[in-house]
Design a protein around this motif. Sequence first.
Motif, PDB file in Angstrom:
ATOM      1  N   ARG A  56     -22.569  -8.421  33.408  1.00  6.84           N
ATOM      2  CA  ARG A  56     -21.881  -9.124  34.502  1.00  6.84           C
ATOM      3  C   ARG A  56     -20.938  -8.181  35.248  1.00  6.84           C
ATOM      4  NH1 ARG A  56     -18.124 -14.588  34.134  1.00  6.84           N
ATOM      5  NH2 ARG A  56     -17.757 -14.753  36.381  1.00  6.84           N
ATOM      6  N   ALA A  57     -20.198  -7.344  34.513  1.00  4.91           N
ATOM      7  CA  ALA A  57     -19.288  -6.380  35.154  1.00  4.91           C
ATOM      8  C   ALA A  57     -20.077  -5.383  35.994  1.00  4.91           C
ATOM      9  CB  ALA A  57     -18.457  -5.657  34.100  1.00  4.91           C
ATOM     10  N   ALA A  58     -21.186  -4.889  35.460  1.00  4.34           N
ATOM     11  CA  ALA A  58     -22.015  -3.934  36.210  1.00  4.34           C
ATOM     12  C   ALA A  58     -22.622  -4.590  37.446  1.00  4.34           C
ATOM     13  CB  ALA A  58     -23.106  -3.364  35.309  1.00  4.34           C
ATOM     14  N   GLY A  59     -23.069  -5.813  37.312  1.00  4.32           N
ATOM     15  CA  GLY A  59     -23.635  -6.522  38.463  1.00  4.32           C
ATOM     16  C   GLY A  59     -22.607  -6.735  39.558  1.00  4.32           C
ATOM     17  N   ALA A  60     -21.389  -7.107  39.170  1.00  2.00           N
ATOM     18  CA  ALA A  60     -20.325  -7.293  40.152  1.00  2.00           C
ATOM     19  C   ALA A  60     -19.967  -5.965  40.809  1.00  2.00           C
ATOM     20  CB  ALA A  60     -19.101  -7.897  39.482  1.00  2.00           C
ATOM     21  N   ALA A  61     -19.944  -4.904  40.027  1.00  3.86           N
ATOM     22  CA  ALA A  61     -19.592  -3.586  40.566  1.00  3.86           C
ATOM     23  C   ALA A  61     -20.644  -3.095  41.555  1.00  3.86           C
ATOM     24  CB  ALA A  61     -19.435  -2.583  39.425  1.00  3.86           C
ATOM     25  N   THR A  62     -21.911  -3.248  41.221  1.00  4.55           N
ATOM     26  CA  THR A  62     -22.961  -2.768  42.121  1.00  4.55           C
ATOM     27  C   THR A  62     -23.038  -3.579  43.402  1.00  4.55           C
ATOM     28  OG1 THR A  62     -24.634  -4.057  40.942  1.00  4.55           O
ATOM     29  CG2 THR A  62     -24.399  -1.749  40.318  1.00  4.55           C
ATOM     30  N   SER A  63     -22.505  -4.791  43.394  1.00  4.66           N
ATOM     31  CA  SER A  63     -22.480  -5.566  44.633  1.00  4.66           C
ATOM     32  C   SER A  63     -21.430  -5.015  45.605  1.00  4.66           C
ATOM     33  CB  SER A  63     -22.204  -7.041  44.345  1.00  4.66           C
ATOM     34  OG  SER A  63     -20.852  -7.241  43.979  1.00  4.66           O
ATOM     35  N   ALA A  64     -20.521  -4.177  45.098  1.00  3.19           N
ATOM     36  CA  ALA A  64     -19.448  -3.640  45.938  1.00  3.19           C
ATOM     37  C   ALA A  64     -19.616  -2.167  46.278  1.00  3.19           C
ATOM     38  CB  ALA A  64     -18.109  -3.843  45.235  1.00  3.19           C
ATOM     39  N   GLY A  65     -20.258  -1.407  45.400  1.00  8.28           N
ATOM     40  CA  GLY A  65     -20.394   0.035  45.614  1.00  8.28           C
ATOM     41  C   GLY A  65     -21.360   0.642  44.620  1.00  8.28           C
ATOM     42  N   ASP A  66     -21.357   1.964  44.556  1.00  8.72           N
ATOM     43  CA  ASP A  66     -22.237   2.694  43.640  1.00  8.72           C
ATOM     44  C   ASP A  66     -21.471   3.083  42.386  1.00  8.72           C
ATOM     45  OD1 ASP A  66     -24.331   2.657  45.521  1.00  8.72           O
ATOM     46  OD2 ASP A  66     -23.496   4.416  46.530  1.00  8.72           O
ATOM     47  N   ILE A  67     -21.991   2.692  41.221  1.00  7.98           N
ATOM     48  CA  ILE A  67     -21.355   3.065  39.954  1.00  7.98           C
ATOM     49  C   ILE A  67     -21.593   4.552  39.727  1.00  7.98           C
ATOM     50  CG2 ILE A  67     -21.337   2.733  37.461  1.00  7.98           C
ATOM     51  CD1 ILE A  67     -22.197  -0.158  37.932  1.00  7.98           C
ATOM     52  N   SER A  68     -20.495   5.288  39.505  1.00 12.28           N
ATOM     53  CA  SER A  68     -20.628   6.719  39.273  1.00 12.28           C
ATOM     54  C   SER A  68     -20.080   7.143  37.923  1.00 12.28           C
ATOM     55  CB  SER A  68     -19.926   7.504  40.387  1.00 12.28           C
ATOM     56  OG  SER A  68     -18.565   7.174  40.439  1.00 12.28           O
ATOM     57  N   GLY A  69     -19.568   6.205  37.159  1.00 17.35           N
ATOM     58  CA  GLY A  69     -19.054   6.524  35.842  1.00 17.35           C
ATOM     59  C   GLY A  69     -18.656   5.248  35.121  1.00 17.35           C
ATOM     60  N   ALA A  70     -18.294   5.416  33.851  1.00 17.03           N
ATOM     61  CA  ALA A  70     -17.903   4.259  33.048  1.00 17.03           C
ATOM     62  C   ALA A  70     -16.731   4.627  32.170  1.00 17.03           C
ATOM     63  CB  ALA A  70     -19.078   3.797  32.195  1.00 17.03           C
ATOM     64  N   GLY A  71     -15.943   3.633  31.831  1.00 21.43           N
ATOM     65  CA  GLY A  71     -14.816   3.845  30.941  1.00 21.43           C
ATOM     66  C   GLY A  71     -15.229   3.721  29.488  1.00 21.43           C
ATOM     67  N   ALA A  72     -14.265   3.905  28.617  1.00 31.16           N
ATOM     68  CA  ALA A  72     -14.525   3.794  27.183  1.00 31.16           C
ATOM     69  C   ALA A  72     -14.812   2.357  26.780  1.00 31.16           C
ATOM     70  CB  ALA A  72     -13.336   4.331  26.397  1.00 31.16           C
ATOM     71  N   VAL A  73     -14.426   1.430  27.637  1.00 33.49           N
ATOM     72  CA  VAL A  73     -14.720   0.013  27.412  1.00 33.49           C
ATOM     73  C   VAL A  73     -15.639  -0.460  28.531  1.00 33.49           C
ATOM     74  CG1 VAL A  73     -12.647  -0.511  26.087  1.00 33.49           C
ATOM     75  CG2 VAL A  73     -12.556  -0.615  28.556  1.00 33.49           C
ATOM     76  N   PRO A  74     -16.503  -1.417  28.264  1.00 36.98           N
ATOM     77  CA  PRO A  74     -17.532  -1.785  29.242  1.00 36.98           C
ATOM     78  C   PRO A  74     -17.034  -2.498  30.489  1.00 36.98           C
ATOM     79  CG  PRO A  74     -17.708  -3.168  27.295  1.00 36.98           C
ATOM     80  CD  PRO A  74     -16.677  -2.128  26.997  1.00 36.98           C
ATOM     81  N   PHE A  75     -15.767  -2.880  30.537  1.00 34.86           N
ATOM     82  CA  PHE A  75     -15.275  -3.585  31.720  1.00 34.86           C
ATOM     83  C   PHE A  75     -14.504  -2.674  32.682  1.00 34.86           C
ATOM     84  CE2 PHE A  75     -12.373  -4.363  28.194  1.00 34.86           C
ATOM     85  CZ  PHE A  75     -11.148  -3.969  28.713  1.00 34.86           C
ATOM     86  N   ILE A  76     -14.481  -1.360  32.434  1.00 38.89           N
ATOM     87  CA  ILE A  76     -13.886  -0.397  33.370  1.00 38.89           C
ATOM     88  C   ILE A  76     -15.015   0.477  33.909  1.00 38.89           C
ATOM     89  CG2 ILE A  76     -12.304   1.532  33.691  1.00 38.89           C
ATOM     90  CD1 ILE A  76     -10.589   0.385  31.461  1.00 38.89           C
ATOM     91  N   LEU A  77     -15.209   0.424  35.228  1.00 38.61           N
ATOM     92  CA  LEU A  77     -16.276   1.185  35.873  1.00 38.61           C
ATOM     93  C   LEU A  77     -15.693   1.996  37.021  1.00 38.61           C
ATOM     94  CD1 LEU A  77     -18.895  -1.678  35.938  1.00 38.61           C
ATOM     95  CD2 LEU A  77     -18.914   0.323  34.451  1.00 38.61           C
ATOM     96  N   ILE A  78     -16.222   3.197  37.213  1.00 39.85           N
ATOM     97  CA  ILE A  78     -15.803   4.064  38.311  1.00 39.85           C
ATOM     98  C   ILE A  78     -16.846   3.950  39.406  1.00 39.85           C
ATOM     99  CG2 ILE A  78     -15.266   6.430  38.983  1.00 39.85           C
ATOM    100  CD1 ILE A  78     -14.502   6.854  35.977  1.00 39.85           C
ATOM    101  N   LEU A  79     -16.366   3.699  40.614  1.00 34.54           N
ATOM    102  CA  LEU A  79     -17.282   3.463  41.736  1.00 34.54           C
ATOM    103  C   LEU A  79     -16.954   4.329  42.934  1.00 34.54           C
ATOM    104  CD1 LEU A  79     -16.631   0.346  40.437  1.00 34.54           C
ATOM    105  CD2 LEU A  79     -18.637   0.038  41.836  1.00 34.54           C
ATOM    106  N   ARG A  80     -17.978   4.557  43.732  1.00 34.75           N
ATOM    107  CA  ARG A  80     -17.845   5.199  45.040  1.00 34.75           C
ATOM    108  C   ARG A  80     -18.398   4.230  46.068  1.00 34.75           C
ATOM    109  NH1 ARG A  80     -16.648  10.464  45.488  1.00 34.75           N
ATOM    110  NH2 ARG A  80     -16.755  11.748  43.635  1.00 34.75           N
ATOM    111  N   GLY A  81     -17.848   4.298  47.267  1.00 35.36           N
ATOM    112  CA  GLY A  81     -18.325   3.430  48.331  1.00 35.36           C
ATOM    113  C   GLY A  81     -17.568   3.675  49.615  1.00 35.36           C
ATOM    114  N   ASP A  82     -17.825   2.837  50.581  1.00 39.00           N
ATOM    115  CA  ASP A  82     -17.175   2.928  51.883  1.00 39.00           C
ATOM    116  C   ASP A  82     -15.671   2.730  51.709  1.00 39.00           C
ATOM    117  OD1 ASP A  82     -16.397   2.823  54.517  1.00 39.00           O
ATOM    118  OD2 ASP A  82     -17.405   0.922  54.949  1.00 39.00           O
ATOM    119  N   PRO A  83     -14.863   3.733  52.053  1.00 37.60           N
ATOM    120  CA  PRO A  83     -13.414   3.612  51.858  1.00 37.60           C
ATOM    121  C   PRO A  83     -12.785   2.424  52.580  1.00 37.60           C
ATOM    122  CG  PRO A  83     -13.996   5.856  52.488  1.00 37.60           C
ATOM    123  CD  PRO A  83     -15.234   5.021  52.615  1.00 37.60           C
TER     124      PRO A  83
END
Length: 116
Positions: A56-83
Motif C-alpha cells: 500500500r505504501a509503495a502504491g501510494a508513493a508511485t502514484s506521486a513520483g518515482d521510487i528511488s530508494g527505501a528506508g530500513a522500514v517499509p513505510f519510508i520511501l525515497i522519491l523523485r518527481g516534479d518539484p
Amino acid sequence: MSRVRTWRDLLHALGRTLAATSAIILTLLAVTLSSASPRDPGRVAAVFPPWWTPARAAGAATSAGDISGAGAVPFILILRGDPATLGARLRAAGALVLLDPDAAGVCAKTVLEPRP
C-alpha cells in the motif's frame, strides 16, 4: 477517607508527569521535523503510516513520483518527481511527513539511487 485522598494525589501527580513528558516529546519531535524538511523539493523521503502494508505504501508513493530508494522500514520511501507537485501529491497519497533524504539517513538502509 485518607486512602481515597492518597490515590487521588497519586493520580494527580501521575497526570502532571505524563503531561510534562508529552510536552517535551512533542517539542523535540517538532524541532526534529522542522530541521529535516526537504532541501530539494524534487527528491524527498516520504513517511507513510506505519500500519500500512508495504504494498500500500509503495502504491501510494508511485502514484506521486518515482521510487528511488527505501528506508530500513517499509513505510519510508525515497522519491523523485516534479518539484512543483511532488510534495502535494505525496500528502494527497497519504504521506504523513516529508523529510530530506540525507537527514533521514538514520532511517535509511541502502539507497538505490545514484548520488549526484
